[in-house]
Write a protein that holds these residues in place. Structure first.
Motif, PDB file in Angstrom:
ATOM      1  N   ALA A 136      -4.988   2.626  -1.884  1.00  0.00           N
ATOM      2  CA  ALA A 136      -3.871   1.679  -1.828  1.00  0.00           C
ATOM      3  C   ALA A 136      -3.021   1.906  -0.581  1.00  0.00           C
ATOM      4  O   ALA A 136      -2.582   0.946   0.059  1.00  0.00           O
ATOM      5  CB  ALA A 136      -3.023   1.792  -3.085  1.00  0.00           C
ATOM      6  N   THR A 137      -2.788   3.178  -0.211  1.00  0.00           N
ATOM      7  CA  THR A 137      -1.981   3.437   0.987  1.00  0.00           C
ATOM      8  C   THR A 137      -2.644   2.827   2.217  1.00  0.00           C
ATOM      9  O   THR A 137      -1.965   2.258   3.078  1.00  0.00           O
ATOM     10  CB  THR A 137      -1.747   4.944   1.231  1.00  0.00           C
ATOM     11  N   GLN A 138      -3.937   2.938   2.298  1.00  0.00           N
ATOM     12  CA  GLN A 138      -4.667   2.413   3.453  1.00  0.00           C
ATOM     13  C   GLN A 138      -4.597   0.892   3.499  1.00  0.00           C
ATOM     14  O   GLN A 138      -4.345   0.309   4.559  1.00  0.00           O
ATOM     15  CB  GLN A 138      -6.126   2.875   3.385  1.00  0.00           C
ATOM     16  N   LEU A 139      -4.818   0.235   2.365  1.00  0.00           N
ATOM     17  CA  LEU A 139      -4.824  -1.228   2.366  1.00  0.00           C
ATOM     18  C   LEU A 139      -3.433  -1.825   2.474  1.00  0.00           C
ATOM     19  O   LEU A 139      -3.263  -2.880   3.090  1.00  0.00           O
ATOM     20  CB  LEU A 139      -5.546  -1.766   1.135  1.00  0.00           C
ATOM     21  N   ALA A 164     -15.283  -2.003  10.347  1.00  0.00           N
ATOM     22  CA  ALA A 164     -15.889  -0.854  11.037  1.00  0.00           C
ATOM     23  C   ALA A 164     -14.878   0.268  11.253  1.00  0.00           C
ATOM     24  O   ALA A 164     -15.216   1.448  11.168  1.00  0.00           O
ATOM     25  CB  ALA A 164     -16.476  -1.306  12.371  1.00  0.00           C
ATOM     26  N   ALA A 165     -13.630  -0.076  11.490  1.00  0.00           N
ATOM     27  CA  ALA A 165     -12.607   0.926  11.774  1.00  0.00           C
ATOM     28  C   ALA A 165     -12.018   1.564  10.519  1.00  0.00           C
ATOM     29  O   ALA A 165     -11.769   2.766  10.497  1.00  0.00           O
ATOM     30  CB  ALA A 165     -11.480   0.293  12.600  1.00  0.00           C
ATOM     31  N   VAL A 166     -11.790   0.782   9.484  1.00  0.00           N
ATOM     32  CA  VAL A 166     -11.064   1.251   8.299  1.00  0.00           C
ATOM     33  C   VAL A 166     -11.988   1.723   7.176  1.00  0.00           C
ATOM     34  O   VAL A 166     -11.640   2.640   6.428  1.00  0.00           O
ATOM     35  CB  VAL A 166     -10.109   0.143   7.785  1.00  0.00           C
ATOM     36  N   ALA A 167     -13.151   1.133   7.057  1.00  0.00           N
ATOM     37  CA  ALA A 167     -14.054   1.440   5.944  1.00  0.00           C
ATOM     38  C   ALA A 167     -14.406   2.921   5.810  1.00  0.00           C
ATOM     39  O   ALA A 167     -14.439   3.430   4.686  1.00  0.00           O
ATOM     40  CB  ALA A 167     -15.324   0.599   6.048  1.00  0.00           C
ATOM     41  N   TYR A 173     -12.113   8.421   0.940  1.00  0.00           N
ATOM     42  CA  TYR A 173     -11.148   8.476  -0.166  1.00  0.00           C
ATOM     43  C   TYR A 173     -11.827   8.290  -1.516  1.00  0.00           C
ATOM     44  O   TYR A 173     -11.451   8.932  -2.481  1.00  0.00           O
ATOM     45  CB  TYR A 173     -10.071   7.395  -0.014  1.00  0.00           C
ATOM     46  N   LEU A 174     -12.823   7.434  -1.568  1.00  0.00           N
ATOM     47  CA  LEU A 174     -13.454   7.146  -2.859  1.00  0.00           C
ATOM     48  C   LEU A 174     -14.648   8.034  -3.199  1.00  0.00           C
ATOM     49  O   LEU A 174     -14.845   8.368  -4.346  1.00  0.00           O
ATOM     50  CB  LEU A 174     -13.877   5.671  -2.925  1.00  0.00           C
TER      51      LEU A 174
END
Length: 181
Positions: A136-139, A164-167, A173-174
């Motif tokens: 959640a923090t990332q999104l 490509a950058a965020v995934a 995290y998951l």
């Protein structure tokens, strides 16, 4: 009326938006807001707090390609859904979260407790609550940069570039080791 409300709440947050401004933007008399929605708070609930997608469908879409692709699927699904509605609901939600407890509740309930906790549960990972909160923090940060601050080049970047950058971060995290330095 709902589009005008989303735009007004998105630009000014709940406290800065007025019934008169929303009505003027929609081209109707301000009395119509009360007639159709019962007032500003009910209009806010309908225009902003009703998320524009089915939560269970999102969890299914994110996990459909398997655990090894979940980070990429999250970014693509998030951006596809919010870009599809112009980002206005996300913007209005974020701008209102500090002054409207129900906005915070929606953000926490939908994003953390339903979507990311659902993904963590489907993947059967350890420490699902922590993993969901980290995602959640990332999104929320990505959404703020893209829709609220309109931070370039994130604001205008295509989904492939952002995925490509965020995934990889979401993937870690998951499914990765979250205790590693």
């Amino acid at each position: 009326m709902l589009e005008a409300a989303r735009a007004e709440f998105g630009e000014n947050g709940y406290d800065g938006a007025t019934v008169r401004a929303i009505a003027a933007r929609a081209g109707v008399d301000a009395a119509m807001v009360n007639h159709w929605f019962g007032g500003k708070e009910q209009l806010f609930a309908k225009a902003v707090l009703d998320v524009p997608f089915d939560v269970d469908e999102v969890v299914g879409a994110v996990t459909a390609r398997g655990a090894e692709h979940v980070g990429d699927s999250i970014v693509r699904t998030f951006l596809d859904r919010w870009d599809g509605v112009g980002g206005e609901r996300f913007t209005a939600l974020i701008r209102s979260v500090t002054t409207r407890p129900e906005a915070m509740r929606v953000l926490r309930t939908v994003l953390v407790n339903r979507i990311f906790a659902g993904v963590a549960s489907a993947l059967e990972v350890d420490r699902g609550d922590l993993r969901a909160s980290l995602c959640a923090t990332q999104l929320i940060g990505l959404g703020m940069a893209r829709y609220v601050a309109e931070l370039e080049p994130v604001h205008s970047a295509d989904i492939d570039t952002l995925a490509a950058a965020v995934a990889p971060t979401l993937q870690r995290y998951l499914t990765g080791d979250i205790d590693a330095p």
